[in-house]
Design an enzyme around this catalytic site. Structure first.
Site, PDB file in Angstrom:
ATOM      1  CE  LYS A  22       3.042   4.597  -6.890  1.00  0.00           C
ATOM      2  NZ  LYS A  22       1.984   5.195  -6.054  1.00  0.00           N
ATOM      3  CG  ASN A  23       4.187   5.512  -2.954  1.00  0.00           C
ATOM      4  OD1 ASN A  23       3.705   6.022  -3.974  1.00  0.00           O
ATOM      5  ND2 ASN A  23       3.679   4.440  -2.398  1.00  0.00           N
ATOM      6  CB  CYS A 115      -8.954   5.065  -5.201  1.00  0.00           C
ATOM      7  SG  CYS A 115      -8.115   4.199  -3.883  1.00  0.00           S
ATOM      8  NE  ARG A 120      -6.043   5.659  -0.075  1.00  0.00           N
ATOM      9  CZ  ARG A 120      -5.230   5.462  -1.118  1.00  0.00           C
ATOM     10  NH1 ARG A 120      -5.683   4.851  -2.179  1.00  0.00           N
ATOM     11  NH2 ARG A 120      -3.995   5.925  -1.102  1.00  0.00           N
ATOM     12  CG  ASP A 303       1.578  -0.001  -0.980  1.00  0.00           C
ATOM     13  OD1 ASP A 303       2.278   1.027  -0.966  1.00  0.00           O
ATOM     14  OD2 ASP A 303       0.353   0.022  -0.789  1.00  0.00           O
ATOM     15  NE  ARG A 396      -2.006   5.747 -10.470  1.00  0.00           N
ATOM     16  CZ  ARG A 396      -2.762   6.065  -9.420  1.00  0.00           C
ATOM     17  NH1 ARG A 396      -3.938   5.516  -9.262  1.00  0.00           N
ATOM     18  NH2 ARG A 396      -2.328   6.947  -8.536  1.00  0.00           N
TER      19      ARG A 396
HETATM   20  C1  EPZ Z   1       0.240   6.034   1.062  1.00  0.00           C
HETATM   21  O1  EPZ Z   1      -1.108   6.323   0.819  1.00  0.00           O
HETATM   22  C2  EPZ Z   1       0.782   5.394  -0.205  1.00  0.00           C
HETATM   23  N1  EPZ Z   1       0.694   6.343  -1.317  1.00  0.00           N
HETATM   24  C3  EPZ Z   1      -0.021   4.140  -0.529  1.00  0.00           C
HETATM   25  O2  EPZ Z   1       0.562   3.543  -1.673  1.00  0.00           O
HETATM   26  C4  EPZ Z   1       0.106   3.176   0.653  1.00  0.00           C
HETATM   27  O3  EPZ Z   1      -0.686   2.029   0.398  1.00  0.00           O
HETATM   28  C5  EPZ Z   1      -0.374   3.870   1.933  1.00  0.00           C
HETATM   29  O4  EPZ Z   1       0.369   5.089   2.134  1.00  0.00           O
HETATM   30  C6  EPZ Z   1      -0.190   2.998   3.162  1.00  0.00           C
HETATM   31  O5  EPZ Z   1       1.147   2.624   3.285  1.00  0.00           O
HETATM   32  C7  EPZ Z   1       1.643   7.309  -1.420  1.00  0.00           C
HETATM   33  O6  EPZ Z   1       2.565   7.398  -0.622  1.00  0.00           O
HETATM   34  C8  EPZ Z   1       1.509   8.243  -2.584  1.00  0.00           C
HETATM   35  P1  EPZ Z   1      -2.441   6.572   4.516  1.00  0.00           P
HETATM   36  P2  EPZ Z   1      -1.920   7.273   1.855  1.00  0.00           P
HETATM   37  O7  EPZ Z   1      -2.864   7.985   4.669  1.00  0.00           O
HETATM   38  O8  EPZ Z   1      -0.997   8.245   2.457  1.00  0.00           O
HETATM   39  C9  EPZ Z   1      -6.587   6.301   6.829  1.00  0.00           C
HETATM   40  C10 EPZ Z   1       0.570   2.450  -3.732  1.00  0.00           C
HETATM   41  O9  EPZ Z   1       0.121   1.350  -4.040  1.00  0.00           O
HETATM   42  N2  EPZ Z   1      -6.608   7.772   6.765  1.00  0.00           N
HETATM   43  O10 EPZ Z   1      -1.176   6.120   5.162  1.00  0.00           O
HETATM   44  O11 EPZ Z   1      -3.123   7.768   1.154  1.00  0.00           O
HETATM   45  C11 EPZ Z   1      -6.703   5.670   5.454  1.00  0.00           C
HETATM   46  O12 EPZ Z   1      -8.056   5.536   5.075  1.00  0.00           O
HETATM   47  C12 EPZ Z   1      -0.242   3.376  -2.852  1.00  0.00           C
HETATM   48  O13 EPZ Z   1       1.699   2.895  -4.064  1.00  0.00           O
HETATM   49  C13 EPZ Z   1      -7.665   8.468   7.339  1.00  0.00           C
HETATM   50  O14 EPZ Z   1      -8.613   7.875   7.874  1.00  0.00           O
HETATM   51  O15 EPZ Z   1      -2.357   6.237   2.967  1.00  0.00           O
HETATM   52  C14 EPZ Z   1      -6.038   4.330   5.652  1.00  0.00           C
HETATM   53  O16 EPZ Z   1      -6.970   3.446   6.241  1.00  0.00           O
HETATM   54  C15 EPZ Z   1      -1.631   2.827  -2.593  1.00  0.00           C
HETATM   55  N3  EPZ Z   1      -7.679   9.823   7.299  1.00  0.00           N
HETATM   56  C16 EPZ Z   1      -4.944   4.616   6.672  1.00  0.00           C
HETATM   57  O17 EPZ Z   1      -5.300   5.872   7.289  1.00  0.00           O
HETATM   58  C17 EPZ Z   1      -6.656  10.537   6.718  1.00  0.00           C
HETATM   59  O18 EPZ Z   1      -6.700  11.786   6.728  1.00  0.00           O
HETATM   60  C18 EPZ Z   1      -3.552   4.774   6.077  1.00  0.00           C
HETATM   61  O19 EPZ Z   1      -3.658   5.634   4.966  1.00  0.00           O
HETATM   62  C19 EPZ Z   1      -5.586   9.815   6.134  1.00  0.00           C
HETATM   63  C20 EPZ Z   1      -5.572   8.443   6.175  1.00  0.00           C
END
Ligand code: EPZ
Length: 420
Positions: A22-23, A115, A120, A303, A396
Site C-alpha cells: 500500500k505505502n 488522525c 501528523r 507500523d 484500508r
Molecule cells: C508514512 O507516514 C506511512 N504512510 C505510515 O504508515 C508510517 O507509519 C510512517 O510513514 C512512518 O514510517 C505512508 O507511507 C502512506 P512520516 P508519514 O512523515 O509519511 C513527523 C500505515 O500504517 N513529521 O514519516 O505521514 C511525524 O509527525 C501508515 O501504513 C513532521 O513533524 O510519516 C512523525 O512523528 C501509518 N513534519 C514523523 O515525522 C512533517 O512534515 C514521521 O512521520 C512530516 C512528518
C-alpha cells in the site's frame, strides 16, 4: 459498518501470499501526475486507500481504471486541486502536492489534519517545496502553492519523513537543476518510488540512504511497473503465526527489509527461515519477552508496534515497547486490556506482562495497525469469540485478510452492517 468475528485457539498453518505494498502504491499513483499518457501499475492491492487515491486522481482530472491488481492512469487534463472531502479520508493524499506543483506550477491541496495516531504535520513537506522556490500560503485549511518553475536546491529535513521525502522527490523530478535531499527517510517504499521516477526518465540517485540527489527534467514519460510486496503485511502474518504457535509459509515477500523485526521475533522464540522463494514461520516452544523501540527504517517499524505488542501479551516475562515516531500510537492498549492483557503505559513506553491466555471480547478498531493487532489477539484467545467493530480501518491496508486467515485454518468471518 462491518465487523469481524473470530474464534481463537487454532494455530495458523498453511500458505499465505502477500499482496502489493500500500505505502509503495500510493506515492507511485501520485507520480502518474508527473507525465501525460497512460501509466500501468501492476500488483496493486485491492484496498480502500487505493480506491480513495483513484477517486482523488479522477477529481484532479485523470482517467483512472482501478481494477486491482492492475490500475491504469491516463489523460492529460489536470485541475491541480485536492479537496478536503478526499484528503480527510486519506492523509497520504498530500502526496499529490509535489507532483501538481511541479507539473502545473500551482496547487490547492487540503491540509490533511491529524488522525488517531498523531497530529501528523506536513511542515517538512512545505519547507522543502519553499526551498525549491514555491510560494506557499495556508488559507482556510488549504495549502495554496505556486511556482512558475521549481528550481533545484538543497533540502535538509528536520527528521526522516517518508511522505515528505516522497513529495520532494516527485517535485524535484521536474524542477530545473539538481536537488539534494538530506536526512531523508530510507524506507523500501522510497527506493521503489525512485525506481519508478527513473523509469519515467528522472535521474534519482541515493534512494534508501539519508541523502538523495534528483536531476530535474523538462518532461517525464508514463510507466509500466509492478509494485513490491507489502513488508508490513508480511510482518503482520509472521506475528500471527508466532502468536498462535503455527507453521506458516509466506509467499511473495522477501525476507530483506524486515531485518529489525525478524531479529526481535527470533529473539522471542519464533523460527523464521527462507524456504526457496518463501518464508517459513514456526513456533513450538514458549514465547519470550523482548524489548523493542520503534525507529525510522531500517529500525523496528512503527507500523509493526501494535502487532508485536500482542505477541508480548502472551510471552513469558515483562517486555518494554517504546514508540518514538507517533505521539498517540497506543490506542490498541485499552482494547487489548479488555481481552485480559496486562499492559501499563508510561508516556511513550508500554510495559507488557505476559499472561497465559487472552480472553475473547467485543473490541473496537481505532486505526489501521491497531485493528490488525486485535485480529491477532482474537486468533490467540483460545476457544473464545472476539468481535472487532469498525473494521473499515483494517480494509484500508489489508487485502482480503479474513479470507487469507480462513485459508490457513483460522475461524474468522465478516459480519456485514453490524452497528459500530
Ligand atoms: C508514512 O507516514 C506511512 N504512510 C505510515 O504508515 C508510517 O507509519 C510512517 O510513514 C512512518 O514510517 C505512508 O507511507 C502512506 P512520516 P508519514 O512523515 O509519511 C513527523 C500505515 O500504517 N513529521 O514519516 O505521514 C511525524 O509527525 C501508515 O501504513 C513532521 O513533524 O510519516 C512523525 O512523528 C501509518 N513534519 C514523523 O515525522 C512533517 O512534515 C514521521 O512521520 C512530516 C512528518
Amino acid at each position: 459498518m462491518d465487523a469481524i468475528r473470530i474464534v481463537g485457539g487454532t494455530p495458523i498453518e498453511g500458505r499465505i501470499r502477500i499482496s502489493g505494498a500500500k505505502n509503495a502504491a500510493l506515492p507511485i499513483l501520485c507520480a502518474t501526475l508527473l507525465s501525460d499518457g497512460e501509466s500501468l501499475l501492476r500488483n496493486v492491492p485491492a484496498l480502500r486507500d487505493i480506491e480513495t487515491c483513484s477517486d482523488l486522481l479522477r477529481t484532479i482530472g485523470r482517467e483512472v481504471s482501478c481494477a486491482p491488481p492492475e490500475v491504469r492512469v491516463g489523460g492529460s487534463d489536470i485541475t491541480p486541486e485536492a479537496p478536503y472531502e478526499l484528503v480527510k479520508r486519506m492523509r497520504a493524499s498530500v502526496l499529490v502536492l509535489g507532483p501538481l506543483l511541479a507539473r502545473c506550477g500551482r496547487a490547492k491541496v487540503s491540509l490533511p489534519g491529524g488522525c488517531q495516531i498523531g497530529s501528523r504535520p506536513i511542515d517538512q513537506h512545505l519547507k522543502g517545496l519553499e526551498a525549491l522556490g514555491a510560494n506557499i500560503k495556508l488559507d482556510r485549511g488549504y495549502v495554496i502553492a505556486d511556482a512558475p518553475r521549481l528550481r533545484g536546491a538543497e533540502v535538509v529535513f528536520d527528521m526522516p519523513t517518508v511522505t515528505g521525502t516522497e513529495n520532494l522527490m516527485m517535485a524535484a523530478a521536474l524542477a530545473k537543476g539538481t536537488t539534494t535531499l538530506v536526512n531523508c527517510a530510507r524506507e523500501p517504499e522510497i527506493v521503489e518510488l525512485a525506481r519508478v521516477l527513473n523509469k519515467m526518465g528522472a535521474r534519482v540517485s541515493g534512494a534508501g540512504t539519508a541523502s538523495i540527489s534528483i536531476e530535474g527534467q523538462d518532461e517525464l514519460a508514463p510507466f509500466d511497473h509492478a509494485i513490491i510486496s507489502d513488508r508490513i503485511e508480511t510482518g503482520t502474518y509472521m506475528v500471527a503465526a508466532g502468536a498462535t504457535g503455527g507453521d506458516l509459509l509466506i509467499e511473495g515477500a522477501p525476507l530483506s527489509d524486515l531485518e529489525a523485526l525478524v531479529g526481535k521475533l527470533r529473539a522471542a522464540g519464533i523460527s523464521i527461515t527462507a524456504e526457496g522463494e518463501a518464508i517459513r514461520v514456526q513456533r513450538q516452544g514458549p514465547l519470550r519477552a523482548v524489548n523493542t523501540t520503534t525507529s525510522p527504517h531500517p529500525g523496528f517499524p512503527t507500523d509493526m508496534q501494535a502487532q508485536f505488542m500482542v505477541l508480548m501479551c502472551v510471552a513469558e516475562g515483562t517486555s518494554r515497547i517504546t514508540e518514538t515516531i507517533f505521539e498517540n500510537r497506543f490506542m490498541h492498549v485499552p482494547e487489548l486490556r479488555r481481552m485480559g492483557a496486562k499492559i501499563a503505559v508510561e508516556g511513550h513506553t508500554a510495559f507488557v506482562t505476559g499472561v497465559p491466555e487472552l480472553t475473547g471480547a467485543e473490541v473496537m478498531a481505532t486505526d489501521l495497525r491497531a485493528s490488525a493487532s486485535l485480529v491477532i489477539a482474537g486468533l490467540v484467545a483460545t476457544d473464545e469469540e472476539t468481535t472487532i467493530r469498525r473494521v473499515y480501518h483494517l480494509d484500508r491496508g489489508y487485502e482480503k485478510m479474513e479470507a487469507k486467515l480462513a485459508a490457513v485454518g483460522a475461524t474468522v468471518e465478516r459480519i456485514r452492517g453490524l452497528s459500530p
